[in-house]
Design an enzyme around this catalytic site. Structure first.
Site, PDB file in Angstrom:
ATOM      1  N   GLY A  44      -7.595   8.202 -10.700  1.00 50.79           N
ATOM      2  CA  GLY A  44      -8.385   8.810  -9.638  1.00 50.79           C
ATOM      3  C   GLY A  44      -7.456   9.349  -8.565  1.00 50.79           C
ATOM      4  O   GLY A  44      -6.325   8.877  -8.419  1.00 50.79           O
ATOM      5  N   GLN A  49      -5.152  12.443  -0.348  1.00 50.82           N
ATOM      6  CA  GLN A  49      -3.877  12.010  -0.925  1.00 50.82           C
ATOM      7  C   GLN A  49      -2.961  13.192  -1.224  1.00 50.82           C
ATOM      8  O   GLN A  49      -1.760  12.997  -1.452  1.00 50.82           O
ATOM      9  CB  GLN A  49      -4.111  11.221  -2.214  1.00 50.82           C
ATOM     10  CG  GLN A  49      -4.661   9.823  -1.978  1.00 50.82           C
ATOM     11  CD  GLN A  49      -4.763   9.062  -3.281  1.00 50.82           C
ATOM     12  OE1 GLN A  49      -5.713   9.246  -4.030  1.00 50.82           O
ATOM     13  NE2 GLN A  49      -3.775   8.233  -3.560  1.00 50.82           N
ATOM     14  N   CYS A  86      -2.446   1.899  -6.317  1.00 47.43           N
ATOM     15  CA  CYS A  86      -2.763   3.166  -5.638  1.00 47.43           C
ATOM     16  C   CYS A  86      -1.561   4.096  -5.743  1.00 47.43           C
ATOM     17  O   CYS A  86      -0.425   3.669  -5.521  1.00 47.43           O
ATOM     18  CB  CYS A  86      -3.082   2.892  -4.170  1.00 47.43           C
ATOM     19  SG  CYS A  86      -3.419   4.388  -3.227  1.00 47.43           S
ATOM     20  N   LEU A  87      -1.796   5.355  -6.052  1.00 46.49           N
ATOM     21  CA  LEU A  87      -0.699   6.321  -6.181  1.00 46.49           C
ATOM     22  C   LEU A  87       0.018   6.556  -4.853  1.00 46.49           C
ATOM     23  O   LEU A  87       1.147   7.028  -4.839  1.00 46.49           O
ATOM     24  CB  LEU A  87      -1.226   7.660  -6.727  1.00 46.49           C
ATOM     25  CG  LEU A  87      -1.772   7.615  -8.163  1.00 46.49           C
ATOM     26  CD1 LEU A  87      -2.377   8.961  -8.539  1.00 46.49           C
ATOM     27  CD2 LEU A  87      -0.686   7.214  -9.149  1.00 46.49           C
ATOM     28  N   HIS A 128     -12.564   2.760  -4.674  1.00 54.07           N
ATOM     29  CA  HIS A 128     -11.197   3.006  -4.195  1.00 54.07           C
ATOM     30  C   HIS A 128     -11.088   4.425  -3.620  1.00 54.07           C
ATOM     31  O   HIS A 128     -10.520   4.628  -2.536  1.00 54.07           O
ATOM     32  CB  HIS A 128     -10.223   2.801  -5.366  1.00 54.07           C
ATOM     33  CG  HIS A 128      -8.789   2.994  -5.024  1.00 54.07           C
ATOM     34  ND1 HIS A 128      -7.907   1.940  -4.874  1.00 54.07           N
ATOM     35  CD2 HIS A 128      -8.068   4.117  -4.789  1.00 54.07           C
ATOM     36  CE1 HIS A 128      -6.716   2.426  -4.565  1.00 54.07           C
ATOM     37  NE2 HIS A 128      -6.777   3.744  -4.511  1.00 54.07           N
ATOM     38  N   GLU A 129     -11.638   5.402  -4.331  1.00 52.85           N
ATOM     39  CA  GLU A 129     -11.530   6.795  -3.871  1.00 52.85           C
ATOM     40  C   GLU A 129     -12.383   7.027  -2.620  1.00 52.85           C
ATOM     41  O   GLU A 129     -11.990   7.773  -1.725  1.00 52.85           O
ATOM     42  CB  GLU A 129     -11.899   7.776  -4.989  1.00 52.85           C
ATOM     43  CG  GLU A 129     -11.039   7.671  -6.252  1.00 52.85           C
ATOM     44  CD  GLU A 129      -9.547   7.588  -6.001  1.00 52.85           C
ATOM     45  OE1 GLU A 129      -9.057   8.231  -5.058  1.00 52.85           O
ATOM     46  OE2 GLU A 129      -8.861   6.855  -6.740  1.00 52.85           O
ATOM     47  N   HIS A 132     -10.446   5.908   0.277  1.00 57.71           N
ATOM     48  CA  HIS A 132      -9.473   6.937   0.691  1.00 57.71           C
ATOM     49  C   HIS A 132     -10.149   7.989   1.572  1.00 57.71           C
ATOM     50  O   HIS A 132      -9.630   8.367   2.623  1.00 57.71           O
ATOM     51  CB  HIS A 132      -8.896   7.664  -0.532  1.00 57.71           C
ATOM     52  CG  HIS A 132      -7.702   7.005  -1.131  1.00 57.71           C
ATOM     53  ND1 HIS A 132      -6.553   6.753  -0.429  1.00 57.71           N
ATOM     54  CD2 HIS A 132      -7.456   6.555  -2.386  1.00 57.71           C
ATOM     55  CE1 HIS A 132      -5.665   6.183  -1.219  1.00 57.71           C
ATOM     56  NE2 HIS A 132      -6.189   6.050  -2.422  1.00 57.71           N
TER      57      HIS A 132
END
Ligand code: NI
Length: 161
Positions: A44, A49, A86-87, A128-129, A132
């Site tokens: 995702g 991000q 997380c990226l 999670h997204e 963000h």
């Protein structure tokens, strides 16, 4: 591939704004975000991000990539512990308990309303997204002890450059 903003970048702490119009720019951004997500690789990716303060994310939990525009979670229930990364905080992951089931609504790239009941990995990715997009990183979802350890690691990384 777009550069992925990393922990410490203020853009990750700012809530995003709704997408007013789903035009060619949004479609191009979605294409680039999907490519970036696969390259990373991740399951995702939220627009902020990659430095875009708009309320949309892309994801693929194994059934093909999709974008959700102006997403909202309208219902959640249950509990599920899952090792989450997380990226924007690469190389680290923590077991985090969140609701298992969520009901997500939003729009697809054609502007059609979508309504998805999701559990386990898919439900986790959605939560999670959405975090963000609200300017919240997974660090804020950690237990106090996990969070202390995480901040120690991240501070030492910052010093190391
Ligand atoms: Ni993330």
């Amino acid at each position: 591939m777009l550069p992925i903003r990393q922990y410490g970048d203020p853009v990750l702490k700012q809530p995003t704004k709704e997408v007013d119009e789903i035009d060619g720019r949004v479609a191009k951004l979605v294409d680039e975000m999907i490519e970036t997500m696969y390259e990373a690789p991740g399951v995702g990716l939220a627009a902020n991000q990659v430095g875009v303060q708009r309320r949309l994310f892309v994801y693929d939990v194994g059934e093909g990539a999709a974008a959700i525009i102006n997403p909202r979670i309208v219902e959640s229930s249950g509990e599920w512990a899952y090792e989450e990364g997380c990226l924007s905080v690469p190389g680290l992951s923590w077991t985090i308990v969140r609701p298992n089931h969520v009901h997500l609504v939003g729009l697809d790239l054609d502007g059609r309303e979508v309504s998805i009941e999701a559990s386990e990995l898919e439900g986790r990715v959605f939560q999670h997204e959405l975090d963000h997009l609200d300017g919240t990183l997974l660090l804020e979802r950690l237990e106090p002890e996990q969070r202390r350890e995480a901040l120690t690691i991240l501070r030492s990384r910052a010093v190391a450059g």
